[in-house]
Design an enzyme around this catalytic site. Sequence first.
Site, mmCIF file in Angstrom:
data_model
loop_
_atom_site.group_PDB
_atom_site.id
_atom_site.type_symbol
_atom_site.label_atom_id
_atom_site.label_comp_id
_atom_site.label_asym_id
_atom_site.label_seq_id
_atom_site.Cartn_x
_atom_site.Cartn_y
_atom_site.Cartn_z
ATOM 1 N N TYR A 160 -53.099 19.489 36.161
ATOM 2 C CA TYR A 160 -52.208 19.455 35.001
ATOM 3 C C TYR A 160 -52.965 20.157 33.879
ATOM 4 O O TYR A 160 -53.833 19.572 33.227
ATOM 5 C CB TYR A 160 -51.886 17.998 34.661
ATOM 6 C CG TYR A 160 -50.995 17.790 33.460
ATOM 7 C CD1 TYR A 160 -50.016 18.712 33.116
ATOM 8 C CD2 TYR A 160 -51.118 16.635 32.687
ATOM 9 C CE1 TYR A 160 -49.195 18.504 32.023
ATOM 10 C CE2 TYR A 160 -50.302 16.407 31.598
ATOM 11 C CZ TYR A 160 -49.341 17.343 31.270
ATOM 12 O OH TYR A 160 -48.529 17.137 30.185
ATOM 13 N N ASP A 199 -48.509 21.663 37.150
ATOM 14 C CA ASP A 199 -47.955 22.115 35.876
ATOM 15 C C ASP A 199 -49.057 22.939 35.212
ATOM 16 O O ASP A 199 -49.979 22.386 34.616
ATOM 17 C CB ASP A 199 -47.560 20.910 35.021
ATOM 18 C CG ASP A 199 -47.015 21.301 33.650
ATOM 19 O OD1 ASP A 199 -47.035 22.507 33.317
ATOM 20 O OD2 ASP A 199 -46.589 20.397 32.906
#
Length: 382
Positions: A160, A199
């Site tokens: 992330y 992400d």
Amino acid sequence: MAGKRTADGDASDPAPKKALTTSSTLASASSVPNNKTMPTNYSFIEKAPSGCCKIVTFNVNSLAASCKKGFKEYVVAEDPDILCLQETKANQPMAFLLSKTQYPHQTWHCSRAKKGYSGTAVFSKIKPLRVTTGFGAEPIDDEGRLITLEFDTFHLVACYVPNAGDKLVRLDRRMVWDDAMRTHLAALEQTKPVIYTGDLNVAHNEIDLARPDTNHRSPGFTDEERTSFSDTLRGATYPRVDVFRHLHPDTRAAAYTYFGYRANCREKTLGWRLDYFVVSEPLLARVAGVVTRNQCYGASDHVPLLLYLRNVEANDDSKCSVETSGTKTESDETKDEPLEAKDELDETKDEPLEAKDELDETKDEPVEAKDKSTDENVAKSE
């Protein structure tokens, strides 16, 4: 413009391979799903191609909240071999989230910087050879953003990536992270090719967001971040490939994986492509397809993204297969760990949140700091 059509889109790229296609990945903007709650019927989920491993990445924007909005039902329907989660906001492993019978190898990396913030987790049916969390350096590791798993024929880097933040206050930290990641990927590639997923908090090119003209200084679309991602794709040992864009060079709205809660972004298809599968070039021949599950919105402000990876030859014992026997690995560290009651609560209560998830008391749902009342500047702030 810096960062536009660089390492993954110039004339030197290999010719696109034939990919799995679905109506959702090739549709025009007008036909892209704009539902705001998770489906109740998952019959559209196709069976994985024969001989393929299914890997899913999904930013859940708080596991506790996501579980109340259909996350578990989606996982049951999708049934991935490996599931990579971002923004779990879990303070500790949620030991009974998914069955250890189905996913015997579970790894969590929780934020130590503050509660209810960031966090990653990986659930795997396939036994990894080795699991590590973070880069091994402070303070860059204190937000629980990175899990690396070594399998027989590749490394999986699930992460992330930090956002540059409102008014770009964290842009310098983001650049430090990107440099550390390039060093990490290059070191791994000395032994095996890499799948880099999660992400990644960047819309690489103008095609990767709905409103590029008004977002050039928004986090995730600055020249600095886009150029940095180009550098990551360029690679050290060999090039790395943004799989979705390689296979679908012209897809726009159907490629978006993030839609802000404010300004009716989902309804208007005002999205960003922030979630990726990036592979070392030698792995590209094993990619059977990549699918944006853009019907699966509502459990989070992101939708899942999945990769089909072909197994190696059947006579090679390193093919993707479910293996649960053998010695305990680092990924088994949460087995038989009790679940504390607080992990069943919505972690948005009485805990600090990221900027994009400030509680909107009038709607009981997280909102973005930058989405305000207009859709002209639809950016992710976290």
